[in-house]
Motif scaffolding. Structure first.
Motif, PDB file in Angstrom:
ATOM      1  N   ALA A  52     103.468  90.929  17.479  1.00  0.00           N
ATOM      2  CA  ALA A  52     103.405  91.872  18.610  1.00  0.00           C
ATOM      3  C   ALA A  52     102.052  91.853  19.313  1.00  0.00           C
ATOM      4  O   ALA A  52     101.973  92.104  20.520  1.00  0.00           O
ATOM      5  N   ARG A  53     100.974  91.561  18.573  1.00  0.00           N
ATOM      6  CA  ARG A  53      99.636  91.629  19.172  1.00  0.00           C
ATOM      7  C   ARG A  53      99.126  90.268  19.655  1.00  0.00           C
ATOM      8  O   ARG A  53      98.005  90.152  20.129  1.00  0.00           O
ATOM      9  N   GLY A  54      99.942  89.234  19.513  1.00  0.00           N
ATOM     10  CA  GLY A  54      99.501  87.911  19.948  1.00  0.00           C
ATOM     11  C   GLY A  54     100.059  86.818  19.061  1.00  0.00           C
ATOM     12  O   GLY A  54     101.222  86.894  18.649  1.00  0.00           O
ATOM     13  N   VAL A  55      99.229  85.831  18.752  1.00  0.00           N
ATOM     14  CA  VAL A  55      99.671  84.721  17.914  1.00  0.00           C
ATOM     15  C   VAL A  55      98.592  84.399  16.888  1.00  0.00           C
ATOM     16  O   VAL A  55      97.407  84.681  17.092  1.00  0.00           O
ATOM     17  N   VAL A  56      99.029  83.791  15.772  1.00  0.00           N
ATOM     18  CA  VAL A  56      98.122  83.319  14.731  1.00  0.00           C
ATOM     19  C   VAL A  56      98.409  81.843  14.505  1.00  0.00           C
ATOM     20  O   VAL A  56      99.570  81.446  14.349  1.00  0.00           O
ATOM     21  N   ILE A  57      97.376  81.034  14.495  1.00  0.00           N
ATOM     22  CA  ILE A  57      97.559  79.608  14.337  1.00  0.00           C
ATOM     23  C   ILE A  57      98.076  79.284  12.935  1.00  0.00           C
ATOM     24  O   ILE A  57      97.683  79.923  11.955  1.00  0.00           O
ATOM     25  N   THR A  58      98.959  78.312  12.826  1.00  0.00           N
ATOM     26  CA  THR A  58      99.531  77.902  11.536  1.00  0.00           C
ATOM     27  C   THR A  58      98.622  76.852  10.884  1.00  0.00           C
ATOM     28  O   THR A  58      97.716  76.302  11.535  1.00  0.00           O
ATOM     29  N   PRO A  59      98.846  76.526   9.607  1.00  0.00           N
ATOM     30  CA  PRO A  59      98.069  75.453   8.973  1.00  0.00           C
ATOM     31  C   PRO A  59      98.168  74.127   9.726  1.00  0.00           C
ATOM     32  O   PRO A  59      97.180  73.400   9.855  1.00  0.00           O
ATOM     33  N   ALA A  60      99.344  73.824  10.259  1.00  0.00           N
ATOM     34  CA  ALA A  60      99.500  72.591  11.031  1.00  0.00           C
ATOM     35  C   ALA A  60      98.649  72.646  12.299  1.00  0.00           C
ATOM     36  O   ALA A  60      98.003  71.652  12.686  1.00  0.00           O
ATOM     37  N   GLY A  61      98.633  73.798  12.959  1.00  0.00           N
ATOM     38  CA  GLY A  61      97.805  73.958  14.147  1.00  0.00           C
ATOM     39  C   GLY A  61      96.329  73.815  13.823  1.00  0.00           C
ATOM     40  O   GLY A  61      95.564  73.206  14.572  1.00  0.00           O
ATOM     41  N   ASP A  62      95.912  74.380  12.684  1.00  0.00           N
ATOM     42  CA  ASP A  62      94.517  74.258  12.238  1.00  0.00           C
ATOM     43  C   ASP A  62      94.122  72.802  12.027  1.00  0.00           C
ATOM     44  O   ASP A  62      92.997  72.413  12.323  1.00  0.00           O
ATOM     45  N   ARG A  63      95.048  72.024  11.501  1.00  0.00           N
ATOM     46  CA  ARG A  63      94.729  70.622  11.205  1.00  0.00           C
ATOM     47  C   ARG A  63      94.529  69.791  12.467  1.00  0.00           C
ATOM     48  O   ARG A  63      93.706  68.872  12.499  1.00  0.00           O
ATOM     49  N   ILE A  64      95.294  70.093  13.519  1.00  0.00           N
ATOM     50  CA  ILE A  64      95.184  69.271  14.727  1.00  0.00           C
ATOM     51  C   ILE A  64      94.141  69.787  15.706  1.00  0.00           C
ATOM     52  O   ILE A  64      93.729  69.055  16.616  1.00  0.00           O
ATOM     53  N   LEU A  65      93.687  71.049  15.512  1.00  0.00           N
ATOM     54  CA  LEU A  65      92.759  71.641  16.480  1.00  0.00           C
ATOM     55  C   LEU A  65      91.479  70.812  16.667  1.00  0.00           C
ATOM     56  O   LEU A  65      91.067  70.578  17.813  1.00  0.00           O
ATOM     57  N   PRO A  66      90.819  70.339  15.586  1.00  0.00           N
ATOM     58  CA  PRO A  66      89.610  69.512  15.806  1.00  0.00           C
ATOM     59  C   PRO A  66      89.913  68.221  16.567  1.00  0.00           C
ATOM     60  O   PRO A  66      89.095  67.761  17.363  1.00  0.00           O
ATOM     61  N   LEU A  67      91.102  67.646  16.334  1.00  0.00           N
ATOM     62  CA  LEU A  67      91.475  66.408  17.029  1.00  0.00           C
ATOM     63  C   LEU A  67      91.719  66.668  18.512  1.00  0.00           C
ATOM     64  O   LEU A  67      91.367  65.845  19.367  1.00  0.00           O
ATOM     65  N   VAL A  68      92.295  67.818  18.807  1.00  0.00           N
ATOM     66  CA  VAL A  68      92.516  68.188  20.207  1.00  0.00           C
ATOM     67  C   VAL A  68      91.175  68.385  20.908  1.00  0.00           C
ATOM     68  O   VAL A  68      90.981  67.946  22.052  1.00  0.00           O
ATOM     69  N   GLY A  69      90.222  69.026  20.207  1.00  0.00           N
ATOM     70  CA  GLY A  69      88.888  69.190  20.777  1.00  0.00           C
ATOM     71  C   GLY A  69      88.232  67.852  21.057  1.00  0.00           C
ATOM     72  O   GLY A  69      87.571  67.670  22.092  1.00  0.00           O
ATOM     73  N   ARG A  70      88.421  66.903  20.144  1.00  0.00           N
ATOM     74  CA  ARG A  70      87.840  65.574  20.332  1.00  0.00           C
ATOM     75  C   ARG A  70      88.458  64.881  21.546  1.00  0.00           C
ATOM     76  O   ARG A  70      87.761  64.235  22.330  1.00  0.00           O
ATOM     77  N   MET A  71      89.777  65.022  21.711  1.00  0.00           N
ATOM     78  CA  MET A  71      90.444  64.410  22.865  1.00  0.00           C
ATOM     79  C   MET A  71      89.971  65.046  24.166  1.00  0.00           C
ATOM     80  O   MET A  71      89.777  64.353  25.169  1.00  0.00           O
ATOM     81  N   SER A  72      89.755  66.356  24.144  1.00  0.00           N
ATOM     82  CA  SER A  72      89.281  67.044  25.355  1.00  0.00           C
ATOM     83  C   SER A  72      87.892  66.554  25.740  1.00  0.00           C
ATOM     84  O   SER A  72      87.605  66.317  26.919  1.00  0.00           O
ATOM     85  N   ARG A  73      87.019  66.407  24.724  1.00  0.00           N
ATOM     86  CA  ARG A  73      85.672  65.906  25.011  1.00  0.00           C
ATOM     87  C   ARG A  73      85.715  64.481  25.539  1.00  0.00           C
ATOM     88  O   ARG A  73      84.983  64.123  26.466  1.00  0.00           O
ATOM     89  N   LEU A  74      86.582  63.660  24.939  1.00  0.00           N
ATOM     90  CA  LEU A  74      86.680  62.271  25.378  1.00  0.00           C
ATOM     91  C   LEU A  74      87.201  62.193  26.810  1.00  0.00           C
ATOM     92  O   LEU A  74      86.718  61.386  27.623  1.00  0.00           O
ATOM     93  N   THR A  75      88.171  63.039  27.134  1.00  0.00           N
ATOM     94  CA  THR A  75      88.689  63.075  28.505  1.00  0.00           C
ATOM     95  C   THR A  75      87.596  63.461  29.488  1.00  0.00           C
ATOM     96  O   THR A  75      87.473  62.866  30.572  1.00  0.00           O
ATOM     97  N   ALA A  76      86.782  64.457  29.108  1.00  0.00           N
ATOM     98  CA  ALA A  76      85.681  64.878  29.975  1.00  0.00           C
ATOM     99  C   ALA A  76      84.667  63.752  30.150  1.00  0.00           C
ATOM    100  O   ALA A  76      84.127  63.536  31.249  1.00  0.00           O
ATOM    101  N   GLU A  77      84.390  62.996  29.073  1.00  0.00           N
ATOM    102  CA  GLU A  77      83.453  61.883  29.159  1.00  0.00           C
ATOM    103  C   GLU A  77      84.003  60.769  30.049  1.00  0.00           C
ATOM    104  O   GLU A  77      83.253  60.126  30.787  1.00  0.00           O
ATOM    105  N   ILE A  78      85.307  60.545  29.980  1.00  0.00           N
ATOM    106  CA  ILE A  78      85.932  59.529  30.828  1.00  0.00           C
ATOM    107  C   ILE A  78      85.761  59.895  32.303  1.00  0.00           C
ATOM    108  O   ILE A  78      85.403  59.054  33.140  1.00  0.00           O
ATOM    109  N   ARG A  79      86.006  61.165  32.618  1.00  0.00           N
ATOM    110  CA  ARG A  79      85.847  61.618  34.010  1.00  0.00           C
ATOM    111  C   ARG A  79      84.387  61.479  34.448  1.00  0.00           C
ATOM    112  O   ARG A  79      84.111  61.051  35.579  1.00  0.00           O
TER     113      ARG A  79
END
Length: 295
Positions: A52-79
């Motif tokens: 009701a108050r929002g969302v909580v990340i799951t263990p699977a979400g926790d595992r991919i979060l650092p990889l998503v951050g890395r992809m975001s940084r790489l995309t920014a570096e490409i631009r």
């Protein structure tokens, strides 16, 4: 895998709320919900638990979060790389020791800003340990730290050699007289400062046991406390020289193996080197008369 879906996932994870993520991304909640569901279907696992108050990340979400951050940084570096025609522009985040910033970098900053107004330069000060961590974790493009530094992910080159001196109050005549000072205190930066470690080694070699160090976050505060006779510190001679000339502190030579310290410029080996950072480093070298070198 859609980068927009990954960007939405990162925003929801950071805010813990679909609504707040939608506001940041300038969209509506239904679009955020649809992107998260599409990503979960593609990956075959739930990434958030809804309540009701929002969302909580799951263990699977926790595992991919650092990889998503890395992809975001790489995309920014490409631009950034695609738009970098050799003229310094854009954001430049650097770090430096407080002493290095005051003595070595401050004289260059105004000239750099005038020569390259399209660069949005931010300079963060901190201890060597903190700055190394910030560079490793991509929060800074580069930093000026005290050597030696050993990290497999970092490129480093020596840019300055500093001579450290013991700094005491005006009444301190010789370094040997420290042994007779009752309840001697050291005035230092926070844990992780390499100068602090050298001071502790120096006093230990003299057989001097000191009370718990007094920690301060600014160079001015440290010099003021030493000037008041509260304790002693270890600083580059050039930083403390103006206060010594004014009679506020006394400077004392220490053994060469502890006195000489190289200031290194560090950056990630796998990081994009922008024209903005390259030109800044060239201006620092030129201002202080040091040719290009590396290791």
């Amino acid at each position: 895998m859609d980068l927009a879906d990954l960007k939405t996932f990162e925003a929801v994870a950071r805010h813990g709320s679909m609504n707040k993520a939608a506001a940041e991304l300038h969209t509506v909640q239904s679009n955020v919900t649809a992107r998260i569901r599409a990503l979960e279907e593609e990956l075959g696992v739930p990434l958030f638990e809804r309540h009701a108050r929002g969302v909580v990340i799951t263990p699977a979400g926790d595992r991919i979060l650092p990889l998503v951050g890395r992809m975001s940084r790489l995309t920014a570096e490409i631009r950034a790389a695609a738009g970098d025609d050799g003229t310094p522009a854009g954001n430049l985040s650097l770090g430096g020791l407080e002493t290095t910033t005051a003595l070595r970098l401050a004289p260059v900053l105004s000239s750099y800003a005038q020569a390259h107004p399209a660069v949005r330069l931010s300079l963060r000060t901190g201890t060597t340990a903190r700055l190394v961590q910030d560079v490793v974790e991509y929060r800074l493009e580069g930093a000026f730290v005290a050597g030696p530094v050993t990290h497999p992910d970092l490129y480093q080159e020596a840019v300055f050699t500093e001579e450290l001196a013991l700094v005491g109050g005006p009444a301190l005549r010789t370094i040997k007289s420290l042994a007779s000072v009752p309840d001697l205190k050291t005035i230092v930066f926070q844990l992780g400062c390499s100068y602090r470690q050298r001071l502790e080694s120096l006093l230990a070699a003299m057989g001097i046991v000191v009370a718990r160090p007094l920690e301060f976050g600014s160079l001015d505060a440290i010099v003021s406390c030493v000037s008041a006779g509260v304790g002693v510190t270890l600083l580059p001679r050039g930083v403390a020289a103006p206060a010594a000339k004014a009679g506020r502190v006394s400077l004392h030579r220490i053994p060469r193996e502890l006195a000489r310290v190289e200031t290194l410029y560090i950056r990630r080996r796998d990081g994009y080197v922008s024209s903005a950072s390259t030109v800044f480093l060239e201006m620092v070298r030129a201002f202080h008369g040091r040719g290009r070198g590396g290791r």
